[in-house]
Every structure is written in structure tokens, then in C-alpha cells.
Design an enzyme around this catalytic site. Structure first.
Site, short mmCIF file in Angstrom:
data_model
loop_
_atom_site.label_atom_id
_atom_site.label_comp_id
_atom_site.label_asym_id
_atom_site.label_seq_id
_atom_site.Cartn_x
_atom_site.Cartn_y
_atom_site.Cartn_z
N CYS C 120 5.37 -38.69 49.51
CA CYS C 120 5.86 -37.43 50.04
C CYS C 120 7.28 -37.69 50.50
O CYS C 120 7.49 -38.39 51.49
CB CYS C 120 5.00 -36.94 51.21
SG CYS C 120 5.75 -35.55 52.10
N CYS C 123 8.32 -35.53 54.07
CA CYS C 123 7.79 -35.95 55.38
C CYS C 123 6.85 -37.11 55.10
O CYS C 123 7.31 -38.14 54.65
CB CYS C 123 7.15 -34.78 56.12
SG CYS C 123 6.15 -33.66 55.16
N SER C 124 5.57 -36.96 55.33
CA SER C 124 4.64 -38.02 54.94
C SER C 124 3.27 -37.41 54.69
O SER C 124 2.27 -37.92 55.16
CB SER C 124 4.55 -39.09 56.03
OG SER C 124 5.80 -39.67 56.26
N CYS C 125 3.22 -36.32 53.90
CA CYS C 125 1.94 -35.68 53.58
C CYS C 125 1.02 -36.74 52.97
O CYS C 125 1.43 -37.51 52.10
CB CYS C 125 2.14 -34.57 52.57
SG CYS C 125 3.15 -33.21 53.19
#
Lengths: 100, 101, 216
Positions: C120, C123-125
Site C-alpha cells: 500500500c 498508507c499501510s492498508c
């Protein structure tokens, strides 16, 4: 608040689409690197509340159609260091897409 | 024009595959955000926007430190707690800890 | 890995219940104080209850790569389940009692022709309801910036070589879908049951930066 009817769906699986080459300020979920690039719709994901509105406390209605678009890595990056067959998939909301 | 959080394709060094366990305070921040979302007091989208809008010296910090900063900004924006209240409470807890040992 | 996570849960609960007074001041960093201050203020103001925060912590601690490994092992041993999993990941994991909490799960299958990896960049999905909290490297600038532009170089850094005649397909997970890689079942595991198979399915395999290793 009642859910508004989603906008009309404009693309089908297999359609060639171009991502808008646009750089509006604010919260956007379309990465910089993919703007202006052309790919093919791989799947339709459904209609979701618009994150660009939700990010500022609005309700995100009407829902936006979301597609998964497949790109050739060589079409994204100049000098991609890998075989021609490598690809990248990304979810893009309809309002960022136009027919290629 | 490429904003700080929008990193795809930016030059960067090798990936460090090491991953220490998550600290209890980091889980507490995550749980607090989760509870606020569950109560519809904020959305994940607002949290992401607050993260992206952090000054770069805060955005470049550790992931959960960044979350803590963004959460305090959102709490103030939503009138749930101010930066001053949070800083004041941090001082109070520090004094409590110093008095307690 | 499951044991380690469980150990961590207990350590956490223990820690959580010890009064702050009994803890070493030197170890209490700025952000630890901030997290505690926010929780105290929100509870005092009646914005959230301690129970609501506890429920979140308990749910978080109950999620981890063992759940993902169970899904993969089931798919390797039950062809009909695998078909349902690839067709509608959310519904298939719901059968196993694993919730997606409002997100959609897309399971992508590795084959001799295609290797999938997840990132991702914005962000950090991450599929947290299946794999737990993401590892540090998944959230790092290095991974987020490079996985899309030089995936094969990044895979090499994890010790994973993908042949030139296999497509590397990167999934930049940026919206309402969450992704799980279904690795290929390794050679030489013919007689293994689901439990034994689950033992070789690591978190990194399900993010697509590693391959299951049946040799150990």
C-alpha cells in the site's frame, strides 16, 4: 441520512481507461505515479462512499464506482527493469477515469 | 507535487525485513482510534488525511508515533480533547510516576 | 508464530493492568505518556469507555497470521473452498468465522504463470482482520516506495527469486479491498494434512514476498 443512488456506471471489464492527469490538493486515493497512465479494467469492485469527502467529515454520498485497473509496468515506469509481462493492479474510483 | 505520504516510485534504500513486536502503547493508540471509529466519531479517511497533513518531521517518525500525532490533531479538530489538555495530562502522569517510585 | 502472538497478548494484558505508579519512570517514553493521557482524557469525558478500548485490544490480539495460514491450508486441501475463496473472499472467510469488518477481501492466487505481491503505497492498508497488525517493513518507506517500481529487486531482498517467464503482479492496495496472496502448495507435501500445511504458511508468504518452504 439515506444513501443516495450511485452515479451511473461507465466502464466494463476489459475497457481501456486512462487515469486523469490531475493534481488537485487535499486527500486523494489515486497515487501520483499512476496519474495520466492507461490500463485495462480487470474487475468492478462495487460502489463505495467517496473517501475524498469522508476525509473531511462529509458523508461521502453519492457512492462512487470503484474499479480494479491493470497496468503494464513498462507503461508506468520509464526504464522498468523487468520483463514485459510484469503488471500492477490498482483500485481507482470512476471520477478519476476516462475512456482511453 | 508528489506529497509526502504518496511514496510509490520514490527513491529509497533496502528493505529491512526485521519486525519487532508492537509496543503496548502503540496498540493502545490503535485501539483508541478503533473505538472512536466504532462510535462513528471519526473515519479512517479522516485519520489518513490527518496523517498526510502532518509536518514532515512528524510524518517521518515511527508509524505509531505518527498515528499518535495525527490522532491528537483530530481530537482537537473534533472538540474531543485539545493539545493543551493532552500535554497537561502527560505532565500529570509523569509527576504521578515520579512520586510513585 | 501463533505461540509468540499469544505470549504477546498475555504480556500486553499484564502490562495494561499494572497501575502506572508501579512502572519505571525511565522506561516511560513520550509517546507512551501520550497514549495513556489520551485514553484517560477520553474515558473521563465519557467519549469512550474502558470496555470499548479493551474490546478493541482483545480483537486486535486475536488476529494474526495463524488465521491466514488456516485459510490457505483449507484452500490447498478443499478445492470447492478454494473456488469460493477466489470468487468471493469475504464470504469464504466468513464461513470460517473470520470477519472482514466492512472491507472486501480479494484473494489472489500464485500460479506458475503469475506471482502476486501486496503493497500500500499511500498508507499501510493490510488485511488486519486476518493477519493482525502489519510488520514494520510493510509500513516502511523503503517497501512502500520501491515495491511498485522495482518489485523483483525488493523480492530478492527477501530472498525470493521469481523466474523471468513468470509475471510479477503488484497489487497497490489503496481503497476498499484488502488482499491476501494464496501461495502455491509446495512439491513434496502430498500426504500432509491441513494442520501440517498451515505450519509452512508464513505471514510473508501471504503478502507475497516469500514462498512456503516445505524442506524444514
Amino acid at each position: 441520512m439515506t444513501a443516495a443512488t450511485p452515479e451511473e456506471r461507465r466502464f466494463e471489464v476489459g475497457d481501456e481507461v486512462r487515469v486523469a492527469l490531475s493534481h488537485p490538493p487535499g486527500h486523494r486515493r489515486t497515487p501520483f505515479y499512476i496519474r495520466g497512465k492507461t490500463g485495462v479494467v480487470e474487475r468492478y469492485c462495487g460502489a463505495f462512499r467517496n473517501p475524498e469527502e469522508l476525509a473531511y467529515g462529509f458523508d461521502g454520498e453519492p457512492r462512487r464506482h470503484l474499479y480494479r485497473v491493470r497496468f503494464r509496468q513498462h507503461d508506468i515506469w520509464d526504464g522498468y527493469d523487468g520483463p514485459e509481462r510484469d503488471t500492477l493492479d490498482l483500485e481507482i474510483y470512476q471520477h478519476w477515469l476516462e475512456k482511453a | 507535487m508528489q506529497r509526502q505520504h504518496d511514496m510509490g516510485g520514490m527513491p529509497s534504500g533496502p528493505v529491512d525485513p526485521d519486525s519487532p513486536p508492537t509496543a503496548p502503547w502503540a496498540k493502545l493508540i490503535t485501539a483508541t482510534v478503533g473505538a472512536l471509529r466504532e462510535k462513528k466519531l471519526m473515519t479512517v479517511d479522516e485519520m489518513r488525511r490527518a496523517l498526510e497533513d502532518l509536518p514532515s518531521e512528524q510524518y517521518d517518525r515511527d508509524y505509531f508515533e505518527r498515528w499518535a500525532e495525527a490522532l491528537t490533531d483530530l481530537l482537537e479538530e473534533k472538540g474531543l480533547a485539545t493539545h493543551d489538555e493532552i500535554a497537561g495530562r502527560m505532565d500529570e502522569i509523569r509527576r504521578r510516576l515520579e512520586g510513585g517510585t | 508464530m501463533a505461540e509468540e502472538e499469544r505470549g504477546h497478548v498475555e504480556a500486553h494484558h499484564h502490562d495494561h493492568e499494572v497501575a502506572p505508579e508501579n512502572r519505571d519512570v525511565e522506561e516511560t517514553g513520550h509517546y507512551e505518556l501520550m497514549a495513556t493521557a489520551i485514553r484517560e482524557l477520553l474515558v473521563e469525558k465519557g467519549v469512550v469507555t474502558p470496555e470499548q478500548i479493551r474490546e478493541q485490544l482483545e480483537f486486535m490480539d486475536s488476529r494474526g497470521p495463524a488465521l491466514g495460514a488456516e485459510i490457505v491450508a483449507r484452500a490447498w486441501t478443499d478445492e470447492a473452498f478454494k473456488e469460493r475463496l477466489l470468487e468471493d473472499g469475504t464470504a469464504a472467510v466468513d464461513e470460517l468465522g473470520i470477519p472482514m469488518a466492512g472491507l472486501e477481501l480479494v484473494v489472489v492466487e500464485n500460479t506458475p504463470d503469475t506471482h502476486n505481491m501486496i503493497v500500500c503505497t499511500l498508507c499501510s492498508c493490510y488485511p488486519r482482520t486476518i493477519l493482525g497488525l502489519p510488520p514494520d517493513w510493510y509500513k516502511s518507506k523503503s517497501y512502500r516506495s520501491r515495491a511498485v517500481i522495482e518489485p523483483r529487486a525488493v523480492l530478492e531482498e527477501f530472498g525470493t527469486s521469481i523466474p523471468e517467464n513468470t509475471t510479477v503482479r503488484v497489487h497497490d492496495s489503496n481503497a476498499d479491498m484488502r488482499y491476501l496472496v494464496l501461495p502455491m502448495r509446495p512439491e513434496g507435501t502430498g500426504g500432509w494434512d491441513a494442520e501440517r500445511l498451515a505450519g509452512i504458511v508464513t505471514r510473508d508468504c501471504m503478502v507475497g514476498v516469500a514462498l512456503p518452504d516445505a524442506s524444514g
